[in-house]
Design a protein around this motif. Structure first.
Motif, PDB file in Angstrom:
ATOM      1  N   GLN A   1      22.508   9.885  -2.455  1.00  0.00           N
ATOM      2  CA  GLN A   1      22.793   9.545  -1.059  1.00  0.00           C
ATOM      3  C   GLN A   1      24.270   9.220  -0.873  1.00  0.00           C
ATOM      4  O   GLN A   1      24.871   8.473  -1.645  1.00  0.00           O
ATOM      5  N   ASN A   2      24.848   9.772   0.142  1.00  0.00           N
ATOM      6  CA  ASN A   2      26.233   9.496   0.501  1.00  0.00           C
ATOM      7  C   ASN A   2      26.223   8.575   1.712  1.00  0.00           C
ATOM      8  O   ASN A   2      25.947   8.999   2.819  1.00  0.00           O
ATOM      9  N   TYR A   3      26.545   7.321   1.495  1.00  0.00           N
ATOM     10  CA  TYR A   3      26.429   6.346   2.570  1.00  0.00           C
ATOM     11  C   TYR A   3      27.537   6.509   3.616  1.00  0.00           C
ATOM     12  O   TYR A   3      27.510   5.874   4.662  1.00  0.00           O
TER      13      TYR A   3
ATOM     14  N   SER B   1      31.047  -1.331   7.782  1.00  0.00           N
ATOM     15  CA  SER B   1      31.903  -2.017   6.822  1.00  0.00           C
ATOM     16  C   SER B   1      31.287  -1.967   5.435  1.00  0.00           C
ATOM     17  O   SER B   1      30.114  -1.613   5.268  1.00  0.00           O
ATOM     18  N   LEU B   2      32.075  -2.342   4.422  1.00  0.00           N
ATOM     19  CA  LEU B   2      31.568  -2.382   3.049  1.00  0.00           C
ATOM     20  C   LEU B   2      30.410  -3.365   2.932  1.00  0.00           C
ATOM     21  O   LEU B   2      29.416  -3.095   2.245  1.00  0.00           O
ATOM     22  N   ASN B   3      30.518  -4.504   3.626  1.00  0.00           N
ATOM     23  CA  ASN B   3      29.433  -5.488   3.573  1.00  0.00           C
ATOM     24  C   ASN B   3      28.127  -4.923   4.131  1.00  0.00           C
ATOM     25  O   ASN B   3      27.047  -5.179   3.601  1.00  0.00           O
ATOM     26  N   GLU B   4      28.235  -4.150   5.203  1.00  0.00           N
ATOM     27  CA  GLU B   4      27.035  -3.540   5.783  1.00  0.00           C
ATOM     28  C   GLU B   4      26.424  -2.512   4.841  1.00  0.00           C
ATOM     29  O   GLU B   4      25.200  -2.430   4.693  1.00  0.00           O
ATOM     30  N   LEU B   5      27.270  -1.733   4.180  1.00  0.00           N
ATOM     31  CA  LEU B   5      26.779  -0.737   3.237  1.00  0.00           C
ATOM     32  C   LEU B   5      26.124  -1.410   2.035  1.00  0.00           C
ATOM     33  O   LEU B   5      25.061  -0.989   1.566  1.00  0.00           O
ATOM     34  N   MET B   6      26.754  -2.479   1.518  1.00  0.00           N
ATOM     35  CA  MET B   6      26.190  -3.199   0.374  1.00  0.00           C
ATOM     36  C   MET B   6      24.877  -3.877   0.740  1.00  0.00           C
ATOM     37  O   MET B   6      23.952  -3.968  -0.065  1.00  0.00           O
ATOM     38  N   SER B   7      24.786  -4.345   1.984  1.00  0.00           N
ATOM     39  CA  SER B   7      23.558  -4.975   2.450  1.00  0.00           C
ATOM     40  C   SER B   7      22.410  -3.973   2.474  1.00  0.00           C
ATOM     41  O   SER B   7      21.268  -4.303   2.146  1.00  0.00           O
ATOM     42  N   GLU B   8      22.728  -2.718   2.827  1.00  0.00           N
ATOM     43  CA  GLU B   8      21.698  -1.681   2.858  1.00  0.00           C
ATOM     44  C   GLU B   8      21.159  -1.402   1.461  1.00  0.00           C
ATOM     45  O   GLU B   8      19.950  -1.256   1.261  1.00  0.00           O
ATOM     46  N   VAL B   9      22.085  -1.347   0.475  1.00  0.00           N
ATOM     47  CA  VAL B   9      21.663  -1.119  -0.906  1.00  0.00           C
ATOM     48  C   VAL B   9      20.844  -2.305  -1.409  1.00  0.00           C
ATOM     49  O   VAL B   9      19.806  -2.138  -2.060  1.00  0.00           O
ATOM     50  N   GLU B  10      21.302  -3.528  -1.105  1.00  0.00           N
ATOM     51  CA  GLU B  10      20.588  -4.732  -1.516  1.00  0.00           C
ATOM     52  C   GLU B  10      19.178  -4.750  -0.940  1.00  0.00           C
ATOM     53  O   GLU B  10      18.205  -5.103  -1.629  1.00  0.00           O
ATOM     54  N   LYS B  11      19.059  -4.337   0.302  1.00  0.00           N
ATOM     55  CA  LYS B  11      17.749  -4.307   0.959  1.00  0.00           C
ATOM     56  C   LYS B  11      16.786  -3.380   0.229  1.00  0.00           C
ATOM     57  O   LYS B  11      15.622  -3.729  -0.008  1.00  0.00           O
ATOM     58  N   LYS B  12      17.251  -2.205  -0.150  1.00  0.00           N
ATOM     59  CA  LYS B  12      16.376  -1.255  -0.845  1.00  0.00           C
ATOM     60  C   LYS B  12      15.939  -1.804  -2.196  1.00  0.00           C
ATOM     61  O   LYS B  12      14.795  -1.616  -2.613  1.00  0.00           O
ATOM     62  N   ILE B  13      16.844  -2.476  -2.893  1.00  0.00           N
ATOM     63  CA  ILE B  13      16.499  -3.055  -4.189  1.00  0.00           C
ATOM     64  C   ILE B  13      15.440  -4.143  -4.025  1.00  0.00           C
ATOM     65  O   ILE B  13      14.454  -4.199  -4.775  1.00  0.00           O
ATOM     66  N   ILE B  14      15.628  -5.023  -3.055  1.00  0.00           N
ATOM     67  CA  ILE B  14      14.683  -6.118  -2.822  1.00  0.00           C
ATOM     68  C   ILE B  14      13.316  -5.572  -2.425  1.00  0.00           C
ATOM     69  O   ILE B  14      12.267  -6.025  -2.922  1.00  0.00           O
TER      70      ILE B  14
ATOM     71  N   ASP C   1       0.818  -1.220   0.000  1.00  0.00           N
ATOM     72  CA  ASP C   1       0.000   0.000   0.000  1.00  0.00           C
ATOM     73  C   ASP C   1       0.850   1.267   0.000  1.00  0.00           C
ATOM     74  O   ASP C   1       0.317   2.372  -0.165  1.00  0.00           O
ATOM     75  N   LEU C   2       2.159   1.127   0.193  1.00  0.00           N
ATOM     76  CA  LEU C   2       3.028   2.290   0.287  1.00  0.00           C
ATOM     77  C   LEU C   2       3.373   2.836  -1.099  1.00  0.00           C
ATOM     78  O   LEU C   2       3.504   2.077  -2.049  1.00  0.00           O
ATOM     79  N   PRO C   3       3.546   4.144  -1.230  1.00  0.00           N
ATOM     80  CA  PRO C   3       3.934   4.740  -2.517  1.00  0.00           C
ATOM     81  C   PRO C   3       5.280   4.196  -2.995  1.00  0.00           C
ATOM     82  O   PRO C   3       6.180   3.933  -2.182  1.00  0.00           O
ATOM     83  N   LYS C   4       5.439   4.051  -4.294  1.00  0.00           N
ATOM     84  CA  LYS C   4       6.673   3.509  -4.862  1.00  0.00           C
ATOM     85  C   LYS C   4       7.881   4.364  -4.529  1.00  0.00           C
ATOM     86  O   LYS C   4       9.006   3.865  -4.459  1.00  0.00           O
ATOM     87  N   THR C   5       7.661   5.668  -4.349  1.00  0.00           N
ATOM     88  CA  THR C   5       8.789   6.563  -4.084  1.00  0.00           C
ATOM     89  C   THR C   5       9.542   6.190  -2.810  1.00  0.00           C
ATOM     90  O   THR C   5      10.719   6.508  -2.674  1.00  0.00           O
ATOM     91  N   LEU C   6       8.864   5.505  -1.897  1.00  0.00           N
ATOM     92  CA  LEU C   6       9.528   5.122  -0.651  1.00  0.00           C
ATOM     93  C   LEU C   6      10.558   4.027  -0.860  1.00  0.00           C
ATOM     94  O   LEU C   6      11.372   3.765   0.028  1.00  0.00           O
ATOM     95  N   PHE C   7      10.533   3.395  -2.048  1.00  0.00           N
ATOM     96  CA  PHE C   7      11.445   2.281  -2.317  1.00  0.00           C
ATOM     97  C   PHE C   7      12.525   2.653  -3.328  1.00  0.00           C
ATOM     98  O   PHE C   7      13.388   1.850  -3.634  1.00  0.00           O
ATOM     99  N   GLU C   8      12.448   3.867  -3.855  1.00  0.00           N
ATOM    100  CA  GLU C   8      13.412   4.271  -4.874  1.00  0.00           C
ATOM    101  C   GLU C   8      14.745   4.608  -4.234  1.00  0.00           C
ATOM    102  O   GLU C   8      14.816   5.251  -3.194  1.00  0.00           O
ATOM    103  N   LEU C   9      15.819   4.172  -4.892  1.00  0.00           N
ATOM    104  CA  LEU C   9      17.152   4.481  -4.399  1.00  0.00           C
ATOM    105  C   LEU C   9      17.458   5.947  -4.631  1.00  0.00           C
ATOM    106  O   LEU C   9      17.147   6.505  -5.681  1.00  0.00           O
ATOM    107  N   ASN C  10      18.051   6.568  -3.665  1.00  0.00           N
ATOM    108  CA  ASN C  10      18.447   7.961  -3.791  1.00  0.00           C
ATOM    109  C   ASN C  10      19.867   8.014  -4.339  1.00  0.00           C
ATOM    110  O   ASN C  10      20.831   7.728  -3.646  1.00  0.00           O
ATOM    111  N   ASN C  11      19.996   8.345  -5.614  1.00  0.00           N
ATOM    112  CA  ASN C  11      21.298   8.338  -6.263  1.00  0.00           C
ATOM    113  C   ASN C  11      22.273   9.347  -5.665  1.00  0.00           C
ATOM    114  O   ASN C  11      23.476   9.249  -5.838  1.00  0.00           O
TER     115      ASN C  11
END
Length: 454
Positions: A396-398, A406-419, A384-394
């Motif tokens: 964004q400075n992580y 760590s790099l793994n934690e940062l990559m996990s955050e990006v992976e989560k948003k994509i999924i 029910d949530l708007p699609k904009t809430l799932f869009e990656l913010n290009n």
């Protein structure tokens, strides 16, 4: 005397109705839409010909929510409700039943008005200034919703300076609540029996800003009111003048504003006699006045006068405690407005809490209103949530938030948003697997990891 007869043929009558600014809809006795005028383009972005002939069930919850129609057919009485369309247009719909001789529904006529929405018509007549009387009943203006220590410290400062005449400069990103804080300061001060006058400097023609602020005398310039005009600094005498977007005030007008702030005296445009008032000045901007001073785009002496007391409202992403409180507040508010009893699932709430909210408090309010109006079920789910809430913010400075990750934690955050974005779009692990070109078991595990187990 014989009564005059005025006639209009059916073709001309239809042309008038077709071109009314308000939307007109007519349903028959079986939920079929049989007429719609041209306002449909403004409200839904679709020609009326694509609507006419369709069943109500094909349109409801797609182009609008919180519909009046079922209540009208059931109660056979006039029903009015506030709604939100698929384009985000805030509308008021009034539905009127037309009954036959036996008291059965023959037609239902609907009048739809979007006076609560800033559409093109409003923008052409937009007024940059607003005058608020503290004696009016405005409960929302008296509220300041927060739960963080940062906002608690800000409000503590507001109460220390609320009765001090010196100017106050409020800084912060768009949507953080700068104008709301200025009004809050006025309402809690000794000036609250007088007017709070607000002017958005960015909405005014720069050539007219001086006369808007300081007024003008009779015959000051071509096209001026023959009786002259009182300026906002005088209207706010004894109260507060809030100048929003102060960064946009023309450079050549800044000297006169500085002189007024220092002496509380001004000369109307075209006049030769000064007037004295007692007006507190509060200003706000989302730009850096300090940088503008360095670039010679803003007077340094005015900047230092305006920021005698300076308040910076942090963006919502830096005060997560406030976000949870705001979600609860707007959920309750819009449930009340739209006669809903919506709750938020744990998964959906987690998405809202993880989102960066670049539009800050204003965006939270708009998103919650849209969700409550358009969602079909009582419990708000991820879908029910708007699609904009799932869009990656290009942009964004992580690495900018100061966290040691760590790099793994940062990559996990990006992976989560994509999924989460992909799952919201496809609704199934099979659909996620197909779009991301991974196996279905892997898609299922990722969905469980990032969404189902949140």
């Amino acid at each position: 005397m014989a009564e005059k007869s005025f006639k209009m043929n059916a073709k001309d009558f239809k042309e008038v109705i077709d071109n009314l600014y308000d939307e007109i809809m007519i349903f028959d006795d079986d939920y079929n839409l049989i007429y719609l005028n041209n306002a449909s383009m403004r409200h839904y972005g679709i020609q009326k010909t694509e609507f006419i002939g369709k069943k109500f069930s094909d349109l409801d919850e797609v182009y609008w929510g919180n519909s009046t129609l079922p209540d009208v057919y059931q109660k056979k009485k006039i029903v009015a409700k506030r709604q939100l369309t698929n384009l985000g247009v805030d509308i008021i719909t009034i539905s009127v039943p037309i009954l036959d001789d036996d008291g059965n529904i023959k037609y239902v006529g609907q009048n739809v008005n979007d006076i609560y929405y800033k559409n093109e018509f409003d923008e052409k007549r937009q007024i940059a200034s607003d005058i608020f009387d503290s004696n009016d009943n405005d409960e929302e203006a008296e509220l300041f919703i927060y739960g963080s220590e940062k906002m608690s410290a800000i409000l503590s400062m507001v109460h220390k300076i609320k009765n001090i005449k010196s100017p106050c400069l409020i800084l912060g990103e768009t949507g953080t609540g700068k104008s709301h804080l200025a009004k809050y300061m006025h309402q809690n001060s000794k000036r609250n029996k007088n007017l709070f006058v607000s002017l958005n400097c960015a909405c005014m023609n720069p050539n007219l800003l001086e006369s808007e602020l300081f007024g003008y005398v009779k015959g000051a310039f071509t096209g001026a009111n023959t009786n002259g005009k009182q300026g906002l600094v005088e209207i706010a005498d004894g109260g507060t003048l809030f100048l929003d977007e102060i960064s946009e005030i023309p450079f050549d007008l800044q000297a006169k504003l500085l002189q007024f702030i220092q002496n509380q005296e001004f000369i109307p445009v075209g006049g030769n006699q000064s007037k004295k008032v007692n007006t507190k000045i509060v200003t706000a901007t989302n730009r850096s006045l300090k940088k503008m001073v360095e670039q010679k785009a803003f007077r340094e002496d005015l900047y230092f006068r305006l920021n005698t007391f300076e308040i910076t409202i942090p963006p919502l992403r830096e005060r997560i405690e406030d976000l949870r409180v705001l979600i609860d507040y707007y959920l309750t508010l819009y449930n009340k407005w739209y006669y809903r009893k919506c709750t938020i699932s744990k998964e959906a709430l987690n998405v809202l809490l993880k989102y960066s909210w670049p539009g800050n408090v204003r965006e939270v309010a708009h998103v919650l209103e849209k969700i409550i109006v358009l969602t079909k079920n009582q419990e708000i789910m991820i879908g029910d949530l708007p699609k904009t809430l799932f869009e990656l913010n290009n942009k964004q400075n992580y690495l900018s938030d100061g966290e040691d990750r760590s790099l793994n934690e940062l990559m996990s955050e990006v992976e989560k948003k994509i999924i989460m974005e992909c799952y919201n779009k496809n609704k199934t692990s099979v659909g996620v697997a197909k779009e991301l070109k991974i196996s279905q078991p892997k898609a299922y595990r990722l969905i469980q990891k990032y969404i189902a187990d949140e």
